[in-house]
Design a protein around this motif. Structure first.
Motif, PDB file in Angstrom:
ATOM      1  N   ALA A 143       1.894   6.901 -13.370  1.00  0.00           N
ATOM      2  CA  ALA A 143       1.670   8.256 -13.859  1.00  0.00           C
ATOM      3  C   ALA A 143       0.173   8.524 -14.029  1.00  0.00           C
ATOM      4  O   ALA A 143      -0.308   9.640 -13.770  1.00  0.00           O
ATOM      5  N   ALA A 144      -0.569   7.503 -14.469  1.00  0.00           N
ATOM      6  CA  ALA A 144      -2.013   7.654 -14.616  1.00  0.00           C
ATOM      7  C   ALA A 144      -2.671   7.919 -13.264  1.00  0.00           C
ATOM      8  O   ALA A 144      -3.556   8.776 -13.141  1.00  0.00           O
ATOM      9  N   HIS A 145      -2.236   7.196 -12.239  1.00  0.00           N
ATOM     10  CA  HIS A 145      -2.785   7.410 -10.901  1.00  0.00           C
ATOM     11  C   HIS A 145      -2.435   8.798 -10.376  1.00  0.00           C
ATOM     12  O   HIS A 145      -3.271   9.472  -9.758  1.00  0.00           O
ATOM     13  N   ALA A 146      -1.201   9.216 -10.594  1.00  0.00           N
ATOM     14  CA  ALA A 146      -0.786  10.551 -10.145  1.00  0.00           C
ATOM     15  C   ALA A 146      -1.621  11.626 -10.824  1.00  0.00           C
ATOM     16  O   ALA A 146      -2.005  12.629 -10.198  1.00  0.00           O
ATOM     17  N   ARG A 147      -1.910  11.425 -12.088  1.00  0.00           N
ATOM     18  CA  ARG A 147      -2.726  12.394 -12.828  1.00  0.00           C
ATOM     19  C   ARG A 147      -4.132  12.480 -12.242  1.00  0.00           C
ATOM     20  O   ARG A 147      -4.669  13.574 -12.029  1.00  0.00           O
ATOM     21  N   LEU A 148      -4.741  11.335 -11.956  1.00  0.00           N
ATOM     22  CA  LEU A 148      -6.087  11.340 -11.395  1.00  0.00           C
ATOM     23  C   LEU A 148      -6.094  11.970 -10.004  1.00  0.00           C
ATOM     24  O   LEU A 148      -6.986  12.745  -9.655  1.00  0.00           O
ATOM     25  N   GLU A 149      -5.094  11.662  -9.212  1.00  0.00           N
ATOM     26  CA  GLU A 149      -5.010  12.216  -7.858  1.00  0.00           C
ATOM     27  C   GLU A 149      -4.812  13.724  -7.864  1.00  0.00           C
ATOM     28  O   GLU A 149      -5.227  14.413  -6.923  1.00  0.00           O
ATOM     29  N   LEU A 164     -11.385  -2.084 -12.650  1.00  0.00           N
ATOM     30  CA  LEU A 164     -12.797  -2.429 -12.543  1.00  0.00           C
ATOM     31  C   LEU A 164     -13.543  -2.398 -13.870  1.00  0.00           C
ATOM     32  O   LEU A 164     -14.749  -2.648 -13.896  1.00  0.00           O
ATOM     33  N   GLU A 165     -12.851  -2.104 -14.961  1.00  0.00           N
ATOM     34  CA  GLU A 165     -13.510  -2.100 -16.266  1.00  0.00           C
ATOM     35  C   GLU A 165     -12.462  -2.237 -17.361  1.00  0.00           C
ATOM     36  O   GLU A 165     -11.357  -1.704 -17.246  1.00  0.00           O
ATOM     37  N   ASN A 199     -10.115   4.351 -12.237  1.00  0.00           N
ATOM     38  CA  ASN A 199     -11.160   4.922 -11.410  1.00  0.00           C
ATOM     39  C   ASN A 199     -10.633   5.256 -10.017  1.00  0.00           C
ATOM     40  O   ASN A 199      -9.614   4.714  -9.581  1.00  0.00           O
ATOM     41  N   ARG A 200     -11.338   6.135  -9.313  1.00  0.00           N
ATOM     42  CA  ARG A 200     -10.887   6.520  -7.980  1.00  0.00           C
ATOM     43  C   ARG A 200     -10.868   5.339  -7.015  1.00  0.00           C
ATOM     44  O   ARG A 200     -10.085   5.315  -6.062  1.00  0.00           O
ATOM     45  N   ALA A 201     -11.714   4.359  -7.247  1.00  0.00           N
ATOM     46  CA  ALA A 201     -11.659   3.159  -6.423  1.00  0.00           C
ATOM     47  C   ALA A 201     -10.297   2.468  -6.539  1.00  0.00           C
ATOM     48  O   ALA A 201      -9.809   1.870  -5.578  1.00  0.00           O
ATOM     49  N   ASP A 202      -9.671   2.559  -7.710  1.00  0.00           N
ATOM     50  CA  ASP A 202      -8.334   1.980  -7.891  1.00  0.00           C
ATOM     51  C   ASP A 202      -7.314   2.686  -7.006  1.00  0.00           C
ATOM     52  O   ASP A 202      -6.403   2.055  -6.462  1.00  0.00           O
ATOM     53  N   LEU A 203      -7.452   4.001  -6.873  1.00  0.00           N
ATOM     54  CA  LEU A 203      -6.537   4.750  -6.017  1.00  0.00           C
ATOM     55  C   LEU A 203      -6.670   4.288  -4.573  1.00  0.00           C
ATOM     56  O   LEU A 203      -5.671   4.098  -3.863  1.00  0.00           O
ATOM     57  N   LEU A 204      -7.912   4.110  -4.130  1.00  0.00           N
ATOM     58  CA  LEU A 204      -8.139   3.658  -2.759  1.00  0.00           C
ATOM     59  C   LEU A 204      -7.579   2.261  -2.530  1.00  0.00           C
ATOM     60  O   LEU A 204      -6.975   1.981  -1.491  1.00  0.00           O
ATOM     61  N   GLN A 205      -7.770   1.375  -3.508  1.00  0.00           N
ATOM     62  CA  GLN A 205      -7.237   0.024  -3.350  1.00  0.00           C
ATOM     63  C   GLN A 205      -5.712   0.045  -3.292  1.00  0.00           C
ATOM     64  O   GLN A 205      -5.099  -0.657  -2.486  1.00  0.00           O
ATOM     65  N   ARG A 206      -5.099   0.855  -4.137  1.00  0.00           N
ATOM     66  CA  ARG A 206      -3.637   0.977  -4.120  1.00  0.00           C
ATOM     67  C   ARG A 206      -3.134   1.468  -2.767  1.00  0.00           C
ATOM     68  O   ARG A 206      -2.085   1.052  -2.282  1.00  0.00           O
ATOM     69  N   GLN A 207      -3.897   2.336  -2.141  1.00  0.00           N
ATOM     70  CA  GLN A 207      -3.509   2.885  -0.845  1.00  0.00           C
ATOM     71  C   GLN A 207      -3.801   1.933   0.316  1.00  0.00           C
ATOM     72  O   GLN A 207      -3.423   2.204   1.456  1.00  0.00           O
ATOM     73  N   GLY A 208      -4.485   0.828   0.032  1.00  0.00           N
ATOM     74  CA  GLY A 208      -4.803  -0.143   1.071  1.00  0.00           C
ATOM     75  C   GLY A 208      -6.127   0.092   1.763  1.00  0.00           C
ATOM     76  O   GLY A 208      -6.418  -0.539   2.786  1.00  0.00           O
ATOM     77  N   PRO A 214       0.833  -1.208   0.000  1.00  0.00           N
ATOM     78  CA  PRO A 214       0.000   0.000   0.000  1.00  0.00           C
ATOM     79  C   PRO A 214       0.862   1.251   0.000  1.00  0.00           C
ATOM     80  O   PRO A 214       1.892   1.310   0.677  1.00  0.00           O
ATOM     81  N   GLY A 215       0.461   2.243  -0.796  1.00  0.00           N
ATOM     82  CA  GLY A 215       1.273   3.448  -0.829  1.00  0.00           C
ATOM     83  C   GLY A 215       0.944   4.362  -1.986  1.00  0.00           C
ATOM     84  O   GLY A 215      -0.134   4.263  -2.593  1.00  0.00           O
ATOM     85  N   PRO A 216       1.873   5.256  -2.325  1.00  0.00           N
ATOM     86  CA  PRO A 216       1.678   6.236  -3.394  1.00  0.00           C
ATOM     87  C   PRO A 216       1.738   5.564  -4.763  1.00  0.00           C
ATOM     88  O   PRO A 216       2.000   4.356  -4.870  1.00  0.00           O
ATOM     89  N   PRO A 217       1.499   6.321  -5.833  1.00  0.00           N
ATOM     90  CA  PRO A 217       1.507   5.717  -7.171  1.00  0.00           C
ATOM     91  C   PRO A 217       2.766   4.919  -7.488  1.00  0.00           C
ATOM     92  O   PRO A 217       2.713   3.946  -8.253  1.00  0.00           O
ATOM     93  N   GLU A 218       3.898   5.314  -6.907  1.00  0.00           N
ATOM     94  CA  GLU A 218       5.170   4.660  -7.230  1.00  0.00           C
ATOM     95  C   GLU A 218       5.229   3.191  -6.817  1.00  0.00           C
ATOM     96  O   GLU A 218       6.135   2.463  -7.231  1.00  0.00           O
ATOM     97  N   VAL A 219       4.277   2.719  -6.002  1.00  0.00           N
ATOM     98  CA  VAL A 219       4.297   1.298  -5.618  1.00  0.00           C
ATOM     99  C   VAL A 219       3.784   0.411  -6.748  1.00  0.00           C
ATOM    100  O   VAL A 219       3.917  -0.817  -6.681  1.00  0.00           O
TER     101      VAL A 219
END
Length: 356
Positions: free
Chosen positions: A336-342, A95-96, A72-81, A41-46
């Motif tokens: 990079a995609a996650h960082a852009r969405l965040e 998710l799609e 999707n934003r749910a992906d960001l939350l999952q990445r963060q744990g 779990p962590g920032p996009p770099e993980v």
């Protein structure tokens, strides 16, 4: 041991999987494919690109060769744990997807190899191949290019299922936050197609202009006193609020509901613990719903997907609902995609191009 036939050897070397006429082989044993995994779990770099086993479709599932995956934003939350996948679901994000059918389980009869499709997933989309229940796989909307189609089904299913649940109708007033994002831009257009008066919030003039361009009757900045602005627009209150913020706006939303209005919470960007004014809620007979598409059963999601094909895909095909701007990253650049969405700077939807 008898030597394997040439047909089997060719199958194992193929770039895409072909189902055999008499049986479905165990694809996971044939080769490994590229996927994005989170080391921890962590920032996009993980997020990192690695090899995983090709998933094996069950009797009622299909294997999809992925062309693109929605972010999707749910992906960001999952990445963060903070948002674990349901039991038994792939821990890989996503998710799609859009893509083509690579194989089908024994009980699946409505898909053929190389048919194009989009799929609503509980996980696993950031990969070259993914397995999905056949009922959650549908053809792309007519006129939508395959890679772009990866941006459609998750937002459409989320908005459609919740608006259908509430029963938004002609003459109602509807508010959605983040009207320039994936969920928001779809919600603006779908609610407008039903005859609702649509209020959208956004954080910049460019995004507010975009909301107006796709049909929002009113676009207001959430950086100002948006509750007062919404109250001035909807004197009798809001009939439906589609809320991705949660706790931060909870009291404002309750105060803004019309009689018999509904607050539908689909995200927790503003926190999960808030104070609820039950007196106001009782006085207006308000309804508060907290809803997660991912947590629904396979049968429920299959019914939603059937509804999309019947009620929503024609609106996309005829241009009533337009695709939002797309920002495309290669699969290997998922971080990079996650960082852009965040960052909050993106307009429209972000997708990962997966197909080779």
């Amino acid at each position: 041991m008898r030597p394997r036939p040439a047909r089997f050897r060719a199958l194992a070397r193929a770039a895409s999987i072909q189902i055999l006429a008499d049986r479905t082989p165990s694809y996971g044993t044939l080769w490994r494919v590229k996927a994005i995994v989170a080391r921890e779990p962590g920032p996009p770099e993980v997020l990192e690109l690695t090899d995983v086993e090709t998933p094996t479709p069950g009797p009622n599932e299909v294997l999809i060769k992925v062309a693109a995956a929605g972010v999707n934003r749910a992906d960001l939350l999952q990445r963060q744990g903070h948002y674990q996948p349901p039991p038994g679901v792939s821990p890989i994000l996503g998710l799609e997807v859009s893509g083509t059918i690579a194989a089908a389980g024994a009980a699946v009869s409505n898909w053929a190899i190389e048919d194009t499709c989009v799929a609503l997933l509980a996980g696993g989309g950031y990969a070259e191949h993914v397995v999905a229940p056949a009922g959650q796989v549908v053809p792309p909307p007519l006129g939508v290019e395959l890679v772009a189609a990866a941006a459609v089904i998750e937002v459409a299913a989320t908005v459609y299922s919740n608006i259908e649940l509430v029963g938004l109708t002609d003459g109602d007033t509807f508010l959605v936050h983040g009207g320039a994002g994936g969920i928001g831009s779809f919600a603006v257009q779908y609610a407008k197609s039903l005859g609702a008066t649509v209020i959208a919030t956004a954080g910049s003039e460019d995004k507010l202009d975009y909301c107006r361009s796709i049909g929002a009757d009113h676009a207001i900045s959430y950086r100002g006193d948006w509750p007062a602005a919404a109250r001035g627009i909807a004197g009798e209150g809001l009939h439906m609020i589609l809320d991705n913020m949660g706790a931060k706006y909870l009291n404002d939303h309750i105060q803004l509901l019309a009689a018999d209005g509904a607050l539908v919470i689909i995200g927790l960007q503003g926190g999960r613990n808030g104070t609820l004014d039950l007196g106001t809620l009782m006085r207006t007979r308000g309804l508060v719903i907290a809803n997660s598409l991912r947590a629904r059963s396979v049968e429920q999601k299959a019914a939603i997907c059937r509804g999309l094909v019947q009620d929503v895909w024609p609106l996309i095909a005829d241009g009533t609902i337009k695709q939002p701007p797309l920002t495309v990253f290669p699969l290997a650049e998922a971080a990079a995609a996650h960082a852009r969405l965040e960052s909050g700077d993106n307009l429209g939807k972000i997708i990962l191009s997966v197909g080779r």
